[in-house]
Design an enzyme around this catalytic site. Structure first.
Site, short mmCIF file in Angstrom:
data_model
loop_
_atom_site.label_atom_id
_atom_site.label_comp_id
_atom_site.label_asym_id
_atom_site.label_seq_id
_atom_site.Cartn_x
_atom_site.Cartn_y
_atom_site.Cartn_z
N PHE A 29 0.82 -1.22 0.00
CA PHE A 29 0.00 0.00 0.00
C PHE A 29 0.85 1.26 0.00
CE2 PHE A 29 0.14 2.27 4.04
CZ PHE A 29 0.83 1.38 4.87
N LYS A 30 2.12 1.14 0.37
CA LYS A 30 2.99 2.32 0.40
C LYS A 30 3.09 3.00 -0.96
CE LYS A 30 4.83 1.52 4.76
NZ LYS A 30 4.57 0.15 5.09
N ASP A 31 2.85 2.23 -2.02
CA ASP A 31 2.90 2.84 -3.36
C ASP A 31 1.85 3.94 -3.53
OD1 ASP A 31 4.99 1.26 -4.48
OD2 ASP A 31 3.59 -0.39 -4.84
N MET A 60 3.67 6.89 -2.00
CA MET A 60 5.00 7.18 -2.50
C MET A 60 4.98 7.59 -3.97
SD MET A 60 7.54 7.31 -0.57
CE MET A 60 7.69 6.10 0.70
#
Ligand SMILES: *Cc1c(COP(=O)(O)O)cnc(C)c1O
Length: 459
Positions: A109-111, A114
């Protein structure tokens, strides 16, 4: 929109200033001075819109940007996702849904945050004609997402610290196989909290910070939290919000993701509960249970991105629970550093318990949940998502529950194979990951050595 520090001593900044600063100069985190409100009509109107359009509407009031400009950046950020819905919902049970947040380029989910931050930073640097140095600590997924977002960008140098030997092989390879010269994967002899402490110390050295143009893209960065607010709206409206209240269960480490849910709730999204799910590193669960926030050591688990004890965004939740009293928060943070913990005041604890619930999953329970869900629904969970599903099932029965699936199972193939007997394959765009050459630098857990290395690489 103005942003203030959770410790009350740093200057207020605008959206771009807060984003570029990362950590505030008093050691605090930036939060919006006020939270924009959406009425029921505005929320209802989001149903059925493309993800990018929802993102634009939700984020715009927090920025000082022109609508068309932000639209271009948002569209570029999510163009590389492998799923048209960006954040699709899958049904697990009668009133239990899984929000798949792992269709971005590094499968976590960091995408979501980011990829957007990469666009926002590049845009700001272009306009300012400046150069910045990004330094981040990662327990695995932030680092790969950052490297993927910043590789090859002009005017950005990116250093990522990860705990040597404590990230999965897929996570490590996603960081070490980027060939661009502006990204540096640093394997630190220590655990994630050591990496995070080193990054904080670099920021608190103001002369170093100014000399290298230091910027943080860790989950302390407000722009990251903001990007994560969007999928709370997109998922809730597709299950009938604002007419129906929904709850969320969030596999939690640094508290950034679940705090984004709190922001969504305060914007007017009808959220019943935000359930904080932890693995056996359960400082947050213990905090909600006992009212005492106290460290007792970190041990490695099969959900390594949650092996955290100093949960940095919890400071934002405390700031809100203490009625935005920066002085009180600064005192608590000193106590955490000097004495390893602090009791939460009765009033603040009640405020926290109104919005958050919590639970914990042991290693065995996590593995059993992966096995059972695979057998019952065909859905393969990563260990982090499995922690969420296990805890969510203890909180069903109050309307729709949405559990956030924070990573793709193929990022943690050993744990998943041990539970299900089947090794989850990497998606096609990553199938050659194990053949790509790796590049990294081992560093000791020593601040001066780290500063020296960064300055050498910058010249
Ligand atoms: C980062 C991460 C988490 C924890 O998210 P926080 O915002 O730090 O609470 C959970 N699961 C995965 C897979 C992650 O990468």
């Amino acid at each position: 929109m103005r942003y203030v520090s959770t410790r009350g001593q740093a200057p207020d900044l605008d959206f771009e200033g807060a984003m570029l600063a990362g950590l505030a100069r008093d050691g605090g985190l930036y939060v919006p001075e006020e939270i924009p409100q959406f009425d029921a009509g505005e929320i209802a109107a989001l149903a059925g819109l493309p993800y990018e359009e929802i993102a634009l509407r939700v984020m715009l009031p927090f920025t000082d940007m022109e609508e068309g400009h932000l639209r271009g950046l948002v569209e570029a950020a999510y163009a590389g996702f492998e799923h048209d819905a960006r954040a699709p919902l899958v049904q697990l049970g009668p009133d239990h849904f899984l929000l798949e947040l792992f269709h971005g380029p590094t499968l976590a989910f960091k995408d979501f945050a980011m990829q957007l931050i990469g666009q926002l930073f590049q845009d700001a640097m272009k306009r300012r004609g400046e150069r910045i140095t990004i330094v981040g600590a990662t327990s695995g997924d932030t680092g790969s997402a950052a490297i993927e977002a910043f590789r090859g960008l002009d005017n950005v140098e990116c250093f990522i610290l990860y705990p040597h030997g404590r990230v999965s092989e897929v996570q490590r390879r996603q960081m070490t196989t980027a060939s661009e010269a502006n990204v540096h994967a640093l394997a630190v002899d220590g655990d994630f909290d050591d990496c995070q402490a080193a990054v904080k110390a670099l920021f608190n050295d103001h002369s170093f910070r100014d000399r290298v143009g230091l910027t943080a893209v860790n989950s302390i960065n407000w722009a990251r939290v903001l990007a994560q607010v969007v999928y709370y709206f997109s998922s809730a409206v597709s299950l009938g919000a604002p007419a129906r209240r929904v709850s969320f269960t969030v596999p939690t480490g640094n508290f950034g993701d679940v705090f984004a849910g709190w922001i969504a709730k305060r914007m007017g999204l009808p959220v019943d509960r935000l359930v904080v799910a932890t693995n056996r590193n359960d400082i947050l669960h213990r905090t909600f249970e006992t009212g005492e926030h106290r460290k007792n050591g970190v041990s490695p688990t099969i959900s390594p991105s949650m092996d955290i004890e100093v949960s940095s965004n919890f400071e934002r939740a405390l700031f809100m629970a203490y009625d935005r009293n920066g002085q009180a928060v600064a005192r608590l943070m000193d106590e955490l550093r000097d004495e390893g913990g602090f009791p939460i005041s009765q009033g603040a604890l009640e405020a926290l318990r109104e919005d958050y619930a919590s639970g914990r999953a042991s290693e065995a329970e996590t593995a059993e949940t992966i096995r059972a869900m695979h057998a019952a629904t065909g859905e393969t969970l990563c260990p982090h998502s499995a922690v969420g599903v296990k805890v969510a099932r203890e909180h069903l029965g109050r309307g729709p529950m949405i559990t956030l699936a924070t990573a793709h199972p193929a990022k943690f193939p050993d744990a998943v194979e041990a539970a299900t007997g089947a090794r989850p394959p990497l998606p096609p765009h990553m199938a050659d990951l194990f053949e790509r050459p790796e590049r990294m630098t081992r560093v000791e857990n020593d601040l001066d050595a780290l500063k020296k290395l960064i300055e050498e690489r910058l010249t």
